[in-house]
Design a protein around this motif. Structure first.
Motif, mmCIF file in Angstrom:
data_model
loop_
_atom_site.group_PDB
_atom_site.id
_atom_site.type_symbol
_atom_site.label_atom_id
_atom_site.label_comp_id
_atom_site.label_asym_id
_atom_site.label_seq_id
_atom_site.Cartn_x
_atom_site.Cartn_y
_atom_site.Cartn_z
ATOM 1 N N THR A 140 0.867 -1.176 0.000
ATOM 2 C CA THR A 140 0.000 0.000 0.000
ATOM 3 C C THR A 140 0.906 1.230 0.000
ATOM 4 N N ILE A 141 0.340 2.403 0.285
ATOM 5 C CA ILE A 141 1.132 3.631 0.260
ATOM 6 C C ILE A 141 0.904 4.472 1.498
ATOM 7 N N LEU A 142 1.894 5.294 1.781
ATOM 8 C CA LEU A 142 1.748 6.422 2.696
ATOM 9 C C LEU A 142 1.923 7.691 1.868
ATOM 10 N N CYS A 143 1.082 8.676 2.139
ATOM 11 C CA CYS A 143 1.224 9.977 1.486
ATOM 12 C C CYS A 143 0.844 11.054 2.494
ATOM 13 N N ARG A 144 0.916 12.303 2.095
ATOM 14 C CA ARG A 144 0.492 13.376 2.989
ATOM 15 C C ARG A 144 -1.032 13.402 3.077
ATOM 16 N N ALA A 145 -1.524 13.690 4.263
ATOM 17 C CA ALA A 145 -2.963 13.672 4.494
ATOM 18 C C ALA A 145 -3.701 14.640 3.579
ATOM 19 N N ASP A 146 -3.078 15.790 3.267
ATOM 20 C CA ASP A 146 -3.758 16.774 2.425
ATOM 21 C C ASP A 146 -3.752 16.390 0.944
ATOM 22 N N GLU A 147 -3.109 15.244 0.603
ATOM 23 C CA GLU A 147 -3.097 14.771 -0.775
ATOM 24 C C GLU A 147 -3.668 13.359 -0.916
ATOM 25 N N LEU A 223 0.226 12.394 7.892
ATOM 26 C CA LEU A 223 0.265 11.279 6.953
ATOM 27 C C LEU A 223 -1.094 10.595 6.811
ATOM 28 N N ALA A 224 -1.293 9.945 5.667
ATOM 29 C CA ALA A 224 -2.508 9.175 5.411
ATOM 30 C C ALA A 224 -2.147 7.921 4.627
ATOM 31 N N ALA A 225 -3.020 6.915 4.716
ATOM 32 C CA ALA A 225 -2.867 5.670 3.954
ATOM 33 C C ALA A 225 -4.193 5.411 3.243
ATOM 34 N N PRO A 226 -4.459 6.129 2.148
ATOM 35 C CA PRO A 226 -5.776 6.075 1.508
ATOM 36 C C PRO A 226 -6.146 4.721 0.914
ATOM 37 N N LEU A 227 -5.167 3.865 0.655
ATOM 38 C CA LEU A 227 -5.441 2.561 0.049
ATOM 39 C C LEU A 227 -5.189 1.421 1.030
#
Length: 279
Positions: A140-147, A223-227
């Motif tokens: 999966t991924i980690l990205c910035r929460a605002d993206e 941070l966010a993990a949308p998937l």
């Protein structure tokens, strides 16, 4: 002249006897090596009194090494159960993702088994032994929460303007290079530092696992993990060891089966905020 000959003969005899004594002593210097030869793995570990465990120590919350040298995490607790079953203590031996296979196969052997975020793969099972799975896994991924809305698929990642960061030598790097040919991929040596690099905008995305991402989301609101619930792959994490240690493999699998049966494996998942997949 006769006395001289006797003296020379006595000196030669002393040298021969001395050499014999040294040879006998040298054979007795390392009796354990001879005694351990041919013994089953479990017997050798129990005779040593210590289970030698290879682990990277860079993979929260499965295996992490603090600055004072102490280790904690899901895998660390798992191996504690294995050592308890063996009746021995645990000693951790540092390894890394790029050198993991070489370290497992090293001669002389450096540790008995490796644990901590190691995905079960056919490739690994061709040359080594892997236990039954004890933790569900997937890319999966980690990205910035605002993206978070920006990254909803592999296609969203596979663009030149998307900066993808991975740790070296492991399956994350392999996955990124195979599936994201158009993205800008960079390799960062220390896995545990990549989430902060993403949060600080030095990269846009980290390729990681569903076992690792929740910890960083919970501990860094940037941070966010949308998937997280729709990973790109599906697999399991297990214990890795060299071939020829079938007795140890049987014991490890028995510990995993017991933990599934008595509920302690579920409790460990809940402690670290991980999804339990063994109903």
């Amino acid at each position: 002249m006769k006395q001289t000959r006797l003296w020379v003969l006595a000196a030669l005899l002393a040298l021969v006897c001395g050499a014999s004594i040294v040879t006998c002593c040298s054979k007795d210097d390392h009796p354990s090596a001879t005694q351990n030869e041919g013994k089953p793995t479990i017997a050798r570990i129990q005779e040593r009194g210590t289970l030698l465990v290879g682990t990277t120590g860079d993979y929260r919350p499965l295996s992490y090494r603090e600055s004072d040298g102490t280790y904690w995490g899901f895998g660390i607790e798992m191996v504690g159960k294995i050592a308890e079953r063996l009746g021995v203590s645990t000693e951790f031996v540092p390894t890394s993702w790029p050198t993991l296979t070489a370290d497992v196969l090293a001669d002389p052997q450096t540790f008995d088994l490796a644990i901590g975020g190691i995905t079960i793969t056919d490739g690994r099972k061709e040359t080594m032994l892997m236990s039954d799975g004890y933790l569900a896994n997937g890319k999966t991924i980690l990205c910035r929460a605002d993206e978070a809305d920006r990254f909803q698929s592999l296609a969203d990642l596979d663009k030149p303007e998307v900066r993808v960061m991975v740790n070296p030598g492991g399956l994350n790097e392999k996955f990124a290079k195979q599936n994201l040919p158009h993205a800008t991929i960079s390799v960062w040596e220390k896995n545990e530092e990549i989430p902060s690099k993403v949060a600080d905008r030095d990269a846009d995305v980290m390729i990681t696992e569903i076992t690792e991402a929740p910890w960083y989301v919970q501990n860094d609101p940037r941070l966010a993990a949308p998937l997280l619930h729709t990973p790109f792959t599906h697999g399991e994490i297990g214990v890795l060891m060299r071939k020829g240690q079938d007795d140890l493999l049987t014991l490890v699998n028995a510990v995993i089966a017991q933990m599934k049966a008595d509920g302690s494996l579920r409790q460990l998942h809940e402690k670290y905020g991980l999804v339990y997949a063994y109903e």
